[in-house]
Write a protein that holds these residues in place. Structure first.
Motif, PDB file in Angstrom:
ATOM      1  N   ARG A 159      44.261 -15.735 -41.116  1.00 29.61           N
ATOM      2  CA  ARG A 159      43.207 -16.678 -40.742  1.00 29.61           C
ATOM      3  C   ARG A 159      43.794 -17.962 -40.167  1.00 29.61           C
ATOM      4  O   ARG A 159      43.252 -18.525 -39.212  1.00 29.61           O
ATOM      5  CB  ARG A 159      42.335 -16.978 -41.957  1.00 29.61           C
ATOM      6  N   ARG A 160      44.894 -18.425 -40.763  1.00 21.94           N
ATOM      7  CA  ARG A 160      45.549 -19.624 -40.222  1.00 21.94           C
ATOM      8  C   ARG A 160      46.088 -19.353 -38.820  1.00 21.94           C
ATOM      9  O   ARG A 160      46.001 -20.203 -37.933  1.00 21.94           O
ATOM     10  CB  ARG A 160      46.686 -20.067 -41.159  1.00 21.94           C
ATOM     11  N   HIS A 161      46.637 -18.143 -38.642  1.00 26.41           N
ATOM     12  CA  HIS A 161      47.167 -17.775 -37.325  1.00 26.41           C
ATOM     13  C   HIS A 161      46.067 -17.800 -36.264  1.00 26.41           C
ATOM     14  O   HIS A 161      46.278 -18.269 -35.138  1.00 26.41           O
ATOM     15  CB  HIS A 161      47.809 -16.388 -37.400  1.00 26.41           C
ATOM     16  N   GLN A 162      44.891 -17.318 -36.629  1.00 24.63           N
ATOM     17  CA  GLN A 162      43.794 -17.246 -35.668  1.00 24.63           C
ATOM     18  C   GLN A 162      43.162 -18.609 -35.396  1.00 24.63           C
ATOM     19  O   GLN A 162      42.346 -18.734 -34.480  1.00 24.63           O
ATOM     20  CB  GLN A 162      42.738 -16.244 -36.157  1.00 24.63           C
ATOM     21  N   LYS A 163      43.545 -19.623 -36.172  1.00 22.98           N
ATOM     22  CA  LYS A 163      43.055 -20.980 -35.926  1.00 22.98           C
ATOM     23  C   LYS A 163      44.044 -21.818 -35.120  1.00 22.98           C
ATOM     24  O   LYS A 163      43.753 -22.969 -34.782  1.00 22.98           O
ATOM     25  CB  LYS A 163      42.757 -21.676 -37.256  1.00 22.98           C
ATOM     26  N   LYS A 164      45.196 -21.237 -34.810  1.00 22.27           N
ATOM     27  CA  LYS A 164      46.186 -21.972 -34.029  1.00 22.27           C
ATOM     28  C   LYS A 164      45.666 -22.244 -32.622  1.00 22.27           C
ATOM     29  O   LYS A 164      44.864 -21.490 -32.076  1.00 22.27           O
ATOM     30  CB  LYS A 164      47.494 -21.177 -33.951  1.00 22.27           C
ATOM     31  N   ARG A 165      46.169 -23.337 -32.041  1.00 24.52           N
ATOM     32  CA  ARG A 165      45.707 -23.736 -30.715  1.00 24.52           C
ATOM     33  C   ARG A 165      46.003 -22.665 -29.668  1.00 24.52           C
ATOM     34  O   ARG A 165      45.172 -22.379 -28.800  1.00 24.52           O
ATOM     35  CB  ARG A 165      46.370 -25.053 -30.321  1.00 24.52           C
ATOM     36  N   ARG A 214      43.499 -19.810 -30.008  1.00 22.61           N
ATOM     37  CA  ARG A 214      42.171 -20.189 -29.523  1.00 22.61           C
ATOM     38  C   ARG A 214      42.159 -20.338 -28.002  1.00 22.61           C
ATOM     39  O   ARG A 214      41.158 -20.050 -27.347  1.00 22.61           O
ATOM     40  CB  ARG A 214      41.719 -21.479 -30.206  1.00 22.61           C
ATOM     41  N   PRO A 217      41.499 -11.097 -32.119  1.00 27.32           N
ATOM     42  CA  PRO A 217      41.117 -11.455 -33.491  1.00 27.32           C
ATOM     43  C   PRO A 217      40.874 -10.241 -34.379  1.00 27.32           C
ATOM     44  O   PRO A 217      40.434  -9.189 -33.921  1.00 27.32           O
ATOM     45  CB  PRO A 217      39.819 -12.247 -33.296  1.00 27.32           C
ATOM     46  N   SER A 274      46.401 -12.631 -28.480  1.00 25.91           N
ATOM     47  CA  SER A 274      45.186 -13.277 -28.975  1.00 25.91           C
ATOM     48  C   SER A 274      44.068 -12.244 -29.073  1.00 25.91           C
ATOM     49  O   SER A 274      43.189 -12.159 -28.220  1.00 25.91           O
ATOM     50  CB  SER A 274      44.775 -14.427 -28.046  1.00 25.91           C
TER      51      SER A 274
END
Length: 315
Positions: A247-253, A256, A237, A235
């Motif tokens: 960007r989708r990967h960095q929005k995964k639960r 985060r 960024p 994790s």
């Protein structure tokens, strides 16, 4: 250290040299060069520069230069006097009465030898910056007491410029700090990530399941290497990415969640500063900095280990 200004550094240097020469005079009497205390003049010059710097108008810069010329001239006189004191101690003109005082006198001579090059450097950089407009002076000092102090700029709005040493903190479960490091020279954050995981593996015999850090630690090669080492969740960024997939990967639960863990580490750094005094080192030198940070880490770990044991005490 206090916030460095050219006038403040010149005043500090002159004050330390004058104080040392006073002690030498008390030991050796009136032999050799007579001490002339110029601190009253220097204090007036420093205050004059401070008042001028807060003024407004077209003549402010010229008045500042005039003030600095006077301050530089007086500081050079103090330096020249200190050089004569040092030379007279070496030649025996200034001498102590007994063996114990002789040891003290040699210590004061070493103090002069240590401080004189620093004050001369401050004179050079002040002349270059204020009178010549050159802010990139080789060997720039921001403290005559801690010459290895670095200028740290990390883009913080509240503190755009800080002074000190960069410290790396690694934290594991239950808020336990597993490793720390004080760097002599500030490295690139991205160069620290893989060695940090390697250190964790060396200590615990396995790589961590989760590695979290801020954007400064990101690089594609770092992620690839950590994956090869067996780290399951990374994790860190990438703020500059334009890839929709990234960007989708960095929005995964899970990603985060890792960033929330990293935010907790920032809190640990804040606690180390507030509770254990890491906002200001009370020891001198690089070795003192290492010792001060280490003692703060040990104290914090003792508190957190005690809390964990107390919470899990079934007896």
């Amino acid at each position: 250290i206090h916030y460095p200004t050219d006038s403040g550094l010149l005043g500090d240097g002159a004050r330390v040299l004058t104080r040392t020469m006073k002690k030498i005079t008390e030991l050796t009497g009136r032999a050799g060069t007579k001490l002339r205390n110029r601190m009253r003049t220097i204090g007036h010059r420093v205050m004059e520069i401070a008042r001028t710097s807060r003024s407004k108008g077209p003549q402010v810069q010229e008045r500042l230069k005039q003030g600095y010329r006077k301050l530089l001239t007086t500081t050079r006189k103090v330096v020249n006097q200190a050089k004569r004191f040092r030379k007279e101690i070496a030649s025996g003109v200034k001498r102590a009465k007994d063996h114990e005082q002789k040891l003290v006198l040699q210590g004061l001579r070493k103090d002069l030898e240590t401080m004189l090059p620093r004050v001369r450097q401050v004179i050079r950089q002040s002349r270059a910056r204020v009178l010549g407009g050159d802010v990139h002076v080789a060997g720039k000092l921001v403290s005559i007491f801690e010459p290895s102090t670095e200028v740290i700029r990390k883009g913080k709005a509240s503190k755009p410029t800080e002074f000190g040493k960069m410290v790396k903190i690694q934290e594991a479960e239950n808020q336990i700090i597993t490793h720390y490091q004080v760097f002599a020279k500030r490295p690139n954050d991205a160069d620290l990530l893989v060695p940090a995981v390697q250190k964790h593996e060396e200590q615990f015999g396995r790589v961590p399941q989760l590695v979290a850090g801020d954007a400064g630690f990101y690089s594609a090669s770092n992620e690839a290497e950590l994956s090869e080492m067996g780290v399951k969740q990374i994790s860190v960024p990438n703020r500059s990415t334009k890839s929709p997939e990234r960007r989708r990967h960095q929005k995964k639960r899970s990603f985060r969640r890792g960033q929330k863990w990293r935010t907790g580490v920032e809190g640990r750094i804040s606690v180390l500063k507030r509770r254990h005094g890491l906002n200001r080192c009370r020891y001198r030198g690089d070795a003192g900095m290492q010792r001060w940070v280490g003692l703060g880490v040990i104290a914090d770990n003792l508190i957190n280990i005690g809390r964990f044991l107390a919470a899990n005490d079934t007896g």
